[in-house]
Write a protein that holds these residues in place. Structure first.
Motif, PDB file in Angstrom:
ATOM      1  N   HIS A 157       0.865  -1.189   0.000  1.00  0.00           N
ATOM      2  CA  HIS A 157       0.000   0.000   0.000  1.00  0.00           C
ATOM      3  C   HIS A 157       0.898   1.235   0.000  1.00  0.00           C
ATOM      4  O   HIS A 157       1.576   1.522   0.994  1.00  0.00           O
ATOM      5  CB  HIS A 157      -0.920  -0.028   1.212  1.00  0.00           C
ATOM      6  N   HIS A 158       0.893   1.948  -1.118  1.00  0.00           N
ATOM      7  CA  HIS A 158       1.794   3.080  -1.288  1.00  0.00           C
ATOM      8  C   HIS A 158       1.270   4.312  -0.563  1.00  0.00           C
ATOM      9  O   HIS A 158       0.072   4.626  -0.615  1.00  0.00           O
ATOM     10  CB  HIS A 158       1.967   3.396  -2.770  1.00  0.00           C
ATOM     11  N   GLN A 159       2.175   5.010   0.107  1.00  0.00           N
ATOM     12  CA  GLN A 159       1.855   6.260   0.791  1.00  0.00           C
ATOM     13  C   GLN A 159       2.218   7.414  -0.141  1.00  0.00           C
ATOM     14  O   GLN A 159       3.398   7.694  -0.367  1.00  0.00           O
ATOM     15  CB  GLN A 159       2.620   6.361   2.112  1.00  0.00           C
ATOM     16  N   ALA A 160       1.210   8.057  -0.695  1.00  0.00           N
ATOM     17  CA  ALA A 160       1.423   9.000  -1.793  1.00  0.00           C
ATOM     18  C   ALA A 160       2.319  10.165  -1.419  1.00  0.00           C
ATOM     19  O   ALA A 160       3.193  10.559  -2.197  1.00  0.00           O
ATOM     20  CB  ALA A 160       0.067   9.520  -2.283  1.00  0.00           C
ATOM     21  N   THR A 161       2.121  10.722  -0.237  1.00  0.00           N
ATOM     22  CA  THR A 161       2.894  11.895   0.166  1.00  0.00           C
ATOM     23  C   THR A 161       4.241  11.512   0.779  1.00  0.00           C
ATOM     24  O   THR A 161       5.267  12.121   0.476  1.00  0.00           O
ATOM     25  CB  THR A 161       2.101  12.742   1.175  1.00  0.00           C
ATOM     26  N   ASP A 162       4.235  10.495   1.619  1.00  0.00           N
ATOM     27  CA  ASP A 162       5.469  10.109   2.309  1.00  0.00           C
ATOM     28  C   ASP A 162       6.304   9.100   1.543  1.00  0.00           C
ATOM     29  O   ASP A 162       7.414   8.751   1.973  1.00  0.00           O
ATOM     30  CB  ASP A 162       5.131   9.563   3.700  1.00  0.00           C
ATOM     31  N   ARG A 163       5.788   8.532   0.437  1.00  0.00           N
ATOM     32  CA  ARG A 163       6.573   7.820  -0.585  1.00  0.00           C
ATOM     33  C   ARG A 163       7.063   6.430  -0.192  1.00  0.00           C
ATOM     34  O   ARG A 163       7.856   5.842  -0.923  1.00  0.00           O
ATOM     35  CB  ARG A 163       7.778   8.670  -1.016  1.00  0.00           C
TER      36      ARG A 163
END
Length: 386
Positions: free
Chosen positions: A219-225
């Motif tokens: 599950h990718h964290q869009a802001t924290d990358r």
């Protein structure tokens, strides 16, 4: 050095460690006791030695011993080192010391101005955090007590390393019992967990697998990358047991797709996956709140690891303890807990109270600047062990 010493002990004889880089090649001799020596002349390979004439004395200088000459075949004419010259090129390394605010404005106008003390400190923290190592590195975030900030610490360290080092960071919920890392981070396109990844591991390790194939299971964290590998908090622990062989298979997958893995350990220190996590980690991070029970649990974990085996003891000695102030008042109690760990671990870091850490989604941008700097400093301390 730890690896070379281990190999020397296993072989029962000193091993030669060759390092190379922008400052040349160096030959070191590592003894079975970890003693470091130097080989002042690079050893020749068998083919060149067989076809040469004359003799060259190779001197092995081991710490605490007199140099002993050892004759080997070599050319009779000694090699002459060429003189070292200065480079005309400026260094391109980035240390995070870019000027901002009014200093940046003056610099753009051509007025000489240096970075502030705070900017210089941040540059020192950014340097190790943004480093890329050869091979996958691992950090274990562990404390046997629940509710002490393991999930929070895992997410914040992953965010710092991914944001400053350029992604390829995995936060792994290594928890048999109600792991909540997935609850406090963003969900990707799929509702997949570690149990879904396990049967797909052979396919992901095949030569035809692509980087994007891993997207189905994290599950990718869009802001924290960074990416999150979730456990399933809706299942009982008996349905989520991971044996040693299964953990090793998953670790092979993680090492193929990520440069850094940070484990959220869970609370069951007897689980095979917990013990294997310790055996697979380069750096131990122990979070605790400014409360006696949390701190005592952290101290007991350090004691148990020192008694477990040599490698676990080394992890404990070089651990980073992170003390989080969980309430607006209580800074004095947090410092008192931090002082109690000084001298027992490599580093102790304090995280100030921040309402964004109490509950809800864990996102680095929602933190106060003071809290962001504290996590950056803590990540830099952890990076020293990588």
């Amino acid at each position: 050095m730890r690896r070379a010493t281990h190999e020397a002990r296993r072989a029962g004889a000193p091993v030669e460690l060759v390092t190379s880089g922008d400052r040349g090649k160096h030959h070191l001799l590592v003894g079975t006791d970890g003693a470091l020596g130097t080989i002042t002349a690079a050893p020749l390979d068998a083919s060149s030695a067989a076809g040469s004439s004359g003799e060259l004395t190779r001197r092995r200088e081991v710490k605490g011993q007199a140099p002993q000459p050892e004759p080997v075949d070599a050319p009779s004419a000694p090699a002459v080192e060429p003189p070292t010259r200065l480079t005309f090129l400026a260094s391109t390394s980035h240390r995070g010391s870019d000027l901002s605010g009014w200093r940046g404005t003056l610099a753009r106008l051509g007025l000489p101005v240096g970075p502030s003390a705070a900017s210089r400190r941040r540059a020192q923290w950014l340097s190790p955090v943004s480093t890329h190592w050869a091979g996958c590195r691992t950090i274990a975030v562990a404390n046997g007590k629940g509710g002490v900030g393991k999930t929070m610490t895992t997410a914040m360290l992953a965010a710092v390393f991914a944001r400053e080092g350029g992604g390829n960071v995995l936060a792994w919920d290594n928890n048999d019992t109600r792991g909540t890392l997935g609850w406090r981070t963003e969900q990707g396109l799929y509702e997949t967990t570690l149990r879904d990844l396990l049967p797909a591991a052979p396919e992901l390790l095949s030569p035809t697998a692509g980087v994007s194939d891993m997207t189905r299971f994290v599950h990718h964290q869009a802001t924290d990358r960074y990416d999150v590998l979730r456990s399933n908090p809706e299942l009982l622990a008996t349905d989520q047991r991971i044996a040693t062989a299964e953990f090793d298979l998953l670790m092979r997958v993680a090492a193929r797709y990520y440069r850094l893995v940070i484990f959220d350990s869970g609370n069951d220190e007897s689980a095979e996956r917990w013990l294997r996590m310790v055996d697979s980690s380069y750096q131990l991070v122990i979070p605790t709140l400014a409360a006696p029970e949390s701190a005592e649990s952290a101290a007991l974990l350090l004691d148990a690891l020192r008694d477990r085996d040599e490698r676990s003891s080394l992890l404990a000695d070089n651990a980073v303890v992170i003390v989080t102030q969980s309430e607006p008042v209580g800074g004095r109690a947090a410092r008192r807990v931090a002082d109690g760990f000084q001298g027992h671990v490599r580093s102790v870091e304090l995280i100030p109270f921040d309402p964004a850490l109490k509950s809800g989604p864990l996102r680095f941008d929602t933190l106060r600047h003071r809290t962001q700097d504290a996590w950056l400093r803590a990540a830099a301390s952890a990076a020293q062990g990588l």
